[in-house]
Design an enzyme around this catalytic site. Structure first.
Site, PDB file in Angstrom:
ATOM      1  N   CYS A  89       0.677  -1.304  -0.274  1.00  0.00           N
ATOM      2  CA  CYS A  89       0.338   0.241   0.158  1.00  0.00           C
ATOM      3  C   CYS A  89       0.303   1.238  -0.367  1.00  0.00           C
ATOM      4  O   CYS A  89       0.822   2.054  -1.398  1.00  0.00           O
ATOM      5  CB  CYS A  89      -0.926  -0.012   1.314  1.00  0.00           C
ATOM      6  SG  CYS A  89      -2.202   1.198   1.486  1.00  0.00           S
ATOM      7  N   HIS A 145      -2.636   7.215   4.364  1.00  0.00           N
ATOM      8  CA  HIS A 145      -1.372   6.253   4.251  1.00  0.00           C
ATOM      9  C   HIS A 145       0.426   6.961   3.818  1.00  0.00           C
ATOM     10  O   HIS A 145       0.574   5.767   3.299  1.00  0.00           O
ATOM     11  CB  HIS A 145      -1.934   5.001   4.195  1.00  0.00           C
ATOM     12  CG  HIS A 145      -1.082   3.974   4.125  1.00  0.00           C
ATOM     13  ND1 HIS A 145      -1.496   2.406   3.672  1.00  0.00           N
ATOM     14  CD2 HIS A 145      -0.024   3.414   5.733  1.00  0.00           C
ATOM     15  CE1 HIS A 145      -0.475   1.751   4.411  1.00  0.00           C
ATOM     16  NE2 HIS A 145      -0.295   2.227   5.517  1.00  0.00           N
TER      17      HIS A 145
END
Ligand code: NAG
Ligand code: NAG
Ligand code: NAG
Ligand code: NAG
Ligand code: NAG
Length: 462
Positions: A89, A145
Site C-alpha cells: 500500500c 496512508h
C-alpha cells in the site's frame, strides 16, 4: 529482516519496469503534451483507487463477482492490461503522489505503520501540489496512508484543498477505528478541520462516496477539478452490509462471499459517483482513472487468477494490477491497451493533462503515458518481455526466477537456468538502480503516537 529481501527486489523490479517503460515511450512519438494543447479545455481528473483489489475480481476479467458499473466504464474507455503497481500500500500510494520510486523516497520497507514517525518526504511536491499550482480545485476523500506524525504530512498540507477520510493503514468499516499497538481501538476519521465523531455505523464505501459527491456538488465548475477518491474497499476486515452479500449465496467460502459483497458495494459507489459527475455536467470533460493499489490479498477473500501470488509478493498477482481510464475526455472507446504502464507514470501523465508544470520536483521515475493511452493500440513490442521475480521461503537456495511474461503470464516456466546471460543483464539493471537508492526510512514505533494521549483520536504527535 525477513521482509528485506523481497522488498528490495520489489524496488528493483519496479525500477526495471520503469526503465523498459521509459524506453518504450521515448521510442514512440512525443510524450510531452504540456505545450501544444493550451486551447483545449483542461479535463476534470478523477482518480479512484481501490485497496487490495484482485486481478480476478472485476467482471471483465471473467470474475464470479459482478461489477456491471466498472465493466461498463472500462468498456467505454481504455483497459490497461499491462499495468504495474507495487505489492503493498504505502509504496504504491507514495509513487502515485510523488511520481518517484520508493527507493528514492526511503519508503521501501513494508508500509508506514500508524505508530511510526514517518511519511512521504516533504522535499518534492505531490501530484495535488502540482494540480493546485496549475489552477485545479483539489480534493481528497478516503485513505491517506502516507504519514501523519506531523501536520506537514497531512493531505491538506500536501496540495489538497479539502480532505475527508482516514490517515492510517486500515480500520473498521463501520466505526472507523484503528488499533494501537496495545490493542486499544481509536478513531481514525477526520477532515481538514479535525476529527469526525458522528459517522459511527456509516459504512465507509457509502460514506466516502457521499463525501466525494458532496465535493462535486460544491465544486465551482469554472475551475477544473482534481478529485482523489481512495476507497477503503476492499481491504480487510471483511465487512459489508448484508444486502450486498446476499447476491453471492452461491459462493461457499465465507470470506470470498463477504469480499464479493464489498466489491459490489464499491461498484455501486463508483456508479453513484459517475452519475453525480453527469448530473453536474462534468462528465463530458472528465478523465477518470480507476486503479488498484496492489494485488488482492488471498487470505482476505481476493483472487488474482490466473496470475501467481498476491498482495505483498513479487509474483504477477502482487504487482500486475487492475486499471482502466474512462470518462468523456477519453476519445478511444472500447480499447484494450497492452503497453507497459506503471503507477509512477500517473504523476507526469495527469499533471501533463492538466497542463501543469513539472518544475520543482525531484527527478521523476515515471513518464507521461497520455499519448500511449490515447492512441490506437499497436500491440506491444517490448524491448524486453522478461521479468526477474523473487520470493523468499519458496526454497531456501533460490531467490531469482526468470519468466517470459508474454509467453508465460502465470509464471510457471522458470527460464533462469536456460538464459543465464539474460539473468545477468537484468540483475545488472537492478544493481544500477540500487546504486541510486536512498537508505530506507523505517523508524521504530513511537509510544508518543498513542491516541490515548490526544483525546482518543489518531493524529499528529510531533
Ligand atoms: C469497532 O468495531 C470492532 C468490530 O468490528 C470492535 O472490535 C471494536 O471494539 C469497535 N470499536 C469501537 C470503539 O466501537
Ligand atoms: C456529522 O456532522 C457533519 C458536520 O456537522 C454533518 O455535515 C454530517 O451530516 C453529520 N453526519 C451525520 C451522520 O449526522
Ligand atoms: C448509491 O446511491 C443509492 C441511491 O441513492 C443509495 O441507495 C446507495 O446506498 C448508494 N451506494 C453507495 C455505495 O454509496
Ligand atoms: C513552477 O512554475 C510555476 C508556474 O508555472 C511557478 O509559479 C513556480 O514558481 C515554479 N516553481 C519553480 C520551482 O520554478
Ligand atoms: C517471449 O515470448 C514471446 C511469445 O511467445 C516471444 O515472441 C518472445 O520472443 C519471447 N521473448 C524472449 C526474450 O524470449
Amino acid at each position: 529482516m525477513k521482509l528485506w529481501l523481497p522488498l528490495l527486489f520489489a524496488v528493483w523490479l519496479s525500477a526495471v519496469s520503469g526503465n523498459i517503460n521509459r524506453r518504450a515511450s521515448s521510442s514512440s512519438s512525443s510524450s510531452n503534451n504540456n505545450n501544444n494543447n493550451n486551447n483545449q479545455k483542461r479535463p476534470n481528473i478523477i482518480f479512484v483507487l481501490a485497496d487490495d483489489y484482485g486481478f480476478n475480481d472485476i467482471g471483465y476479467h471473467g470474475s464470479q463477482i459482478s461489477t456491471p458499473t466498472l465493466d461498463k466504464l472500462a468498456s467505454d474507455g481504455v483497459k490497461l492490461e499491462n499495468y504495474y503497481v507495487q505489492p503493498l500500500c504505502s509504496p504504491t500510494r507514495s509513487q502515485l503522489m510523488s511520481g518517484r520510486y520508493q527507493i528514492h523516497t526511503g519508503l521501501q520497507h513494508v508500509v508506514i505503520w500508524p505508530e511510526q514517525p514517518n511519511g512521504l518526504p516533504l522535499d518534492s511536491p505531490t501530484m495535488a501540489d502540482k494540480m493546485k499550482e496549475a489552477g485545479y480545485a483539489t480534493h481528497m476523500v478516503g485513505k491517506w496512508h502516507l504519514g501523519f506524525y506531523k501536520d506537514e504530512y497531512l493531505p491538506w498540507n500536501r496540495g489538497f484543498d479539502s480532505y475527508f477520510g482516514y490517515i492510517g493503514d486500515r480500520e473498521d468499516y463501520f466505526n472507523h477505528t484503528n488499533t494501537y499497538m496495545d490493542g486499544e481501538e481509536y478513531l481514525d476519521l477526520r477532515d481538514q478541520n479535525g476529527p469526525v465523531y458522528n459517522e459511527t455505523g456509516h459504512y465507509s464505501t457509502h460514506l466516502f462516496t457521499e463525501k466525494a459527491i458532496d465535493v462535486l456538488q460544491a465544486h465551482d465548475s469554472s475551475k477544473p477539478l482534481f478529485l482523489y477518491l481512495a476507497y477503503q474497499s476492499v481491504h480487510t476486515p471483511l465487512q459489508v452490509p448484508e444486502k450486498y452479500e446476499r447476491q453471492y449465496t452461491h459462493i461457499q467460502d465465507s470470506k470470498r462471499r463477504s469480499y464479493a459483497g464489498m466489491v459490489s458495494a464499491m461498484d455501486e459507489g463508483v456508479g453513484n459517483l459517475t452519475q453525480a459527475l453527469k448530473d453536474k455536467g462534468l462528465w463530458d470533460n472528465t478523465v477518470l482513472v480507476f486503479s488498484t493499489d496492489n494485488g488482492g490479498a488471498r487470505r482476505g477473500g481476493a483472487n488474482n487468477f490466473p496470475l501467481r501470488g498476491g498482495k505483498s509478493t513479487l509474483w504477477e498477482g502482487g504487482i500486475h494490477g487492475v486499471a482502466f481510464v474512462t470518462g468523456g475526455s477519453v476519445a478511444l472507446k472500447g480499447t484494450v491497451n497492452r503497453e507497459l504502464i506503471h503507477v509512477t507514470d500517473w504523476f507526469p501523465t495527469l499533471v501533463g493533462l492538466a497542463q501543469g508544470s513539472l518544475n520543482g520536483t525531484k527527478p521523476l521515475d515515471g513518464v507521461d503515458q497520455w499519448d500511449t493511452i490515447s492512441s490506437t493500440p499497436t500491440c506491444c513490442k517490448f524491448p524486453l518481455c522478461i521479468v526477474v521475480s523473487a520470493e523468499p521461503n519458496t526454497s531456501p537456495d533460490k531467490n531469482v526466477w526468470l519468466f517470459n511474461i508474454t509467453a508465460d503470464p502465470t509464471e510457471h516456466h522458470d527460464l533462469s537456468d536456460q538464459m543465464p546471460g539474460t539473468v545477468r543483464t537484468l540483475l545488472g539493471y537492478l544493481q544500477r538502480f540500487n546504486q541510486h537508492a536512498v537508505p530506507a526510512v523505517y523508524p521504530p514505533l513511537d509510544k508518543n503516537s498513542n491516541p490515548a494521549l490526544r483525546g482518543g483520536v489518531w493524529g499528529p504527535w510531533q
